[in-house]
Scaffold this motif. Sequence first.
Motif, PDB file in Angstrom:
ATOM      1  N   GLY B  59       0.793  -1.322  -0.040  1.00  0.00           N
ATOM      2  CA  GLY B  59      -0.121  -0.020   0.178  1.00  0.00           C
ATOM      3  C   GLY B  59       0.786   1.198  -0.064  1.00  0.00           C
ATOM      4  O   GLY B  59       1.860   1.559  -0.856  1.00  0.00           O
ATOM      5  N   ARG B  60       0.538   1.969   0.854  1.00  0.00           N
ATOM      6  CA  ARG B  60       1.463   3.385   1.121  1.00  0.00           C
ATOM      7  C   ARG B  60       2.747   3.212   1.599  1.00  0.00           C
ATOM      8  O   ARG B  60       3.390   4.040   1.857  1.00  0.00           O
ATOM      9  N   PHE B  61       3.060   1.900   2.323  1.00  0.00           N
ATOM     10  CA  PHE B  61       4.357   1.753   3.054  1.00  0.00           C
ATOM     11  C   PHE B  61       5.072   1.023   2.352  1.00  0.00           C
ATOM     12  O   PHE B  61       4.975   0.047   1.348  1.00  0.00           O
ATOM     13  N   THR B  62       6.490   1.289   2.210  1.00  0.00           N
ATOM     14  CA  THR B  62       7.794   0.859   1.684  1.00  0.00           C
ATOM     15  C   THR B  62       8.712   0.435   2.776  1.00  0.00           C
ATOM     16  O   THR B  62       9.252   1.628   3.423  1.00  0.00           O
ATOM     17  N   ALA B  63       9.019  -0.560   2.816  1.00  0.00           N
ATOM     18  CA  ALA B  63      10.276  -0.846   3.793  1.00  0.00           C
ATOM     19  C   ALA B  63      11.447  -1.166   2.991  1.00  0.00           C
ATOM     20  O   ALA B  63      11.288  -1.983   1.916  1.00  0.00           O
ATOM     21  N   GLN B  64      12.651  -0.901   3.314  1.00  0.00           N
ATOM     22  CA  GLN B  64      13.750  -1.164   2.760  1.00  0.00           C
ATOM     23  C   GLN B  64      14.846  -1.535   3.686  1.00  0.00           C
ATOM     24  O   GLN B  64      14.871  -0.955   4.462  1.00  0.00           O
ATOM     25  N   LEU B  65      15.535  -2.637   3.165  1.00  0.00           N
ATOM     26  CA  LEU B  65      16.634  -3.351   4.077  1.00  0.00           C
ATOM     27  C   LEU B  65      17.932  -3.160   3.277  1.00  0.00           C
ATOM     28  O   LEU B  65      18.086  -3.735   2.054  1.00  0.00           O
ATOM     29  N   ASN B  66      19.124  -2.863   3.695  1.00  0.00           N
ATOM     30  CA  ASN B  66      20.459  -2.630   3.227  1.00  0.00           C
ATOM     31  C   ASN B  66      21.307  -3.519   4.337  1.00  0.00           C
ATOM     32  O   ASN B  66      21.682  -2.859   5.480  1.00  0.00           O
ATOM     33  N   LYS B  67      21.349  -4.843   4.211  1.00  0.00           N
ATOM     34  CA  LYS B  67      22.071  -5.506   5.504  1.00  0.00           C
ATOM     35  C   LYS B  67      23.499  -5.256   5.359  1.00  0.00           C
ATOM     36  O   LYS B  67      24.219  -5.150   6.378  1.00  0.00           O
ATOM     37  N   ALA B  68      24.181  -4.848   4.141  1.00  0.00           N
ATOM     38  CA  ALA B  68      25.816  -4.541   4.188  1.00  0.00           C
ATOM     39  C   ALA B  68      25.777  -3.102   5.210  1.00  0.00           C
ATOM     40  O   ALA B  68      26.741  -3.024   5.789  1.00  0.00           O
ATOM     41  N   SER B  69      24.829  -2.390   4.972  1.00  0.00           N
ATOM     42  CA  SER B  69      24.680  -1.233   5.895  1.00  0.00           C
ATOM     43  C   SER B  69      24.289  -1.172   7.106  1.00  0.00           C
ATOM     44  O   SER B  69      24.341  -0.139   7.829  1.00  0.00           O
ATOM     45  N   GLN B  70      23.549  -2.280   7.369  1.00  0.00           N
ATOM     46  CA  GLN B  70      22.879  -2.435   8.725  1.00  0.00           C
ATOM     47  C   GLN B  70      21.850  -1.380   8.793  1.00  0.00           C
ATOM     48  O   GLN B  70      21.714  -0.752  10.036  1.00  0.00           O
ATOM     49  N   TYR B  71      21.030  -1.149   7.743  1.00  0.00           N
ATOM     50  CA  TYR B  71      20.179  -0.218   7.772  1.00  0.00           C
ATOM     51  C   TYR B  71      18.787  -0.785   7.375  1.00  0.00           C
ATOM     52  O   TYR B  71      18.745  -1.371   6.475  1.00  0.00           O
ATOM     53  N   VAL B  72      17.518  -0.149   7.970  1.00  0.00           N
ATOM     54  CA  VAL B  72      16.426  -0.437   7.438  1.00  0.00           C
ATOM     55  C   VAL B  72      15.462   0.923   7.599  1.00  0.00           C
ATOM     56  O   VAL B  72      15.449   1.697   8.662  1.00  0.00           O
ATOM     57  N   SER B  73      14.601   1.154   6.681  1.00  0.00           N
ATOM     58  CA  SER B  73      13.793   2.210   6.780  1.00  0.00           C
ATOM     59  C   SER B  73      12.493   2.113   6.318  1.00  0.00           C
ATOM     60  O   SER B  73      12.022   0.845   5.991  1.00  0.00           O
ATOM     61  N   LEU B  74      11.636   3.012   6.565  1.00  0.00           N
ATOM     62  CA  LEU B  74      10.122   2.987   6.523  1.00  0.00           C
ATOM     63  C   LEU B  74       9.694   4.161   5.768  1.00  0.00           C
ATOM     64  O   LEU B  74      10.057   5.317   6.144  1.00  0.00           O
ATOM     65  N   LEU B  75       9.061   4.092   4.377  1.00  0.00           N
ATOM     66  CA  LEU B  75       8.499   5.417   3.836  1.00  0.00           C
ATOM     67  C   LEU B  75       7.149   5.197   3.811  1.00  0.00           C
ATOM     68  O   LEU B  75       6.473   4.154   3.720  1.00  0.00           O
TER      69      LEU B  75
END
Lengths: 111, 111
Positions: B59-75
């Motif tokens: 829907g309106r939510f997007t999760a992004q994961l970057n394991k190399a950078s140890q980073y997760v985000s939510l848009l």
Amino acid sequence: DTEVTQTPKHLVMGMTNKKSLKCEQHMGHRAMYWYKQKAKKPPELMFVYSYEKLSINESVPSRFSPECPNSSLLNLHLHALQPEDSALYLCASSQGLFEQFFGPGTRLTVL
Amino acid sequence: QKEVEQNSGPLSVPEGAIASLNCTYSDRGSQSFFWYRQYSGKSPELIMSIYSNGDKEDGRFTAQLNKASQYVSLLIRDSQPSDSATYLCAVYTGANSKLTFGKGITLSVRP
């Protein structure tokens, strides 16, 4: 159905009382959790049950006593609590290391 | 170093804008990542889970994961006033695989 139920919704107790919090899930999850959450803080893990056995106790004081009567039920027995134990108590369940689903919580006030 | 860190808030965006919430974690072995939304006085509600690198949209939510950078985000796209809540990043960490929460960030969507 991703529902976890908790009773009671609210509980007020004195420091000498004994009370119990109850949690139930019918998702077939084999892991169940108790968390404590204070205002403006994230949930803080207290206990984990895996396949009805206590697998994690986060050094919680003995005035909190968990019990898992079967794979669907989780209880938290409370005795001789302190005012600083007032918080939102959350139950959650999961299937392994996948999504944890939280119940609505019990708002506990210790007088 | 804290295990799961989130941007300090609060975050305020106008209605219709994109809200970007960020989270970093310290355990390189972590495999499961979650975003929870918590309204004031309510329990955490799971809104996104992500297990592999890349983007996951719902829907309106997007999760992004970057394991190399140890980073997760939510848009959150097309933010609505009903999105105003505290957002908690959660990661399974450690040998015991406990679900560890960030401190949470409070999002306010201005009409």
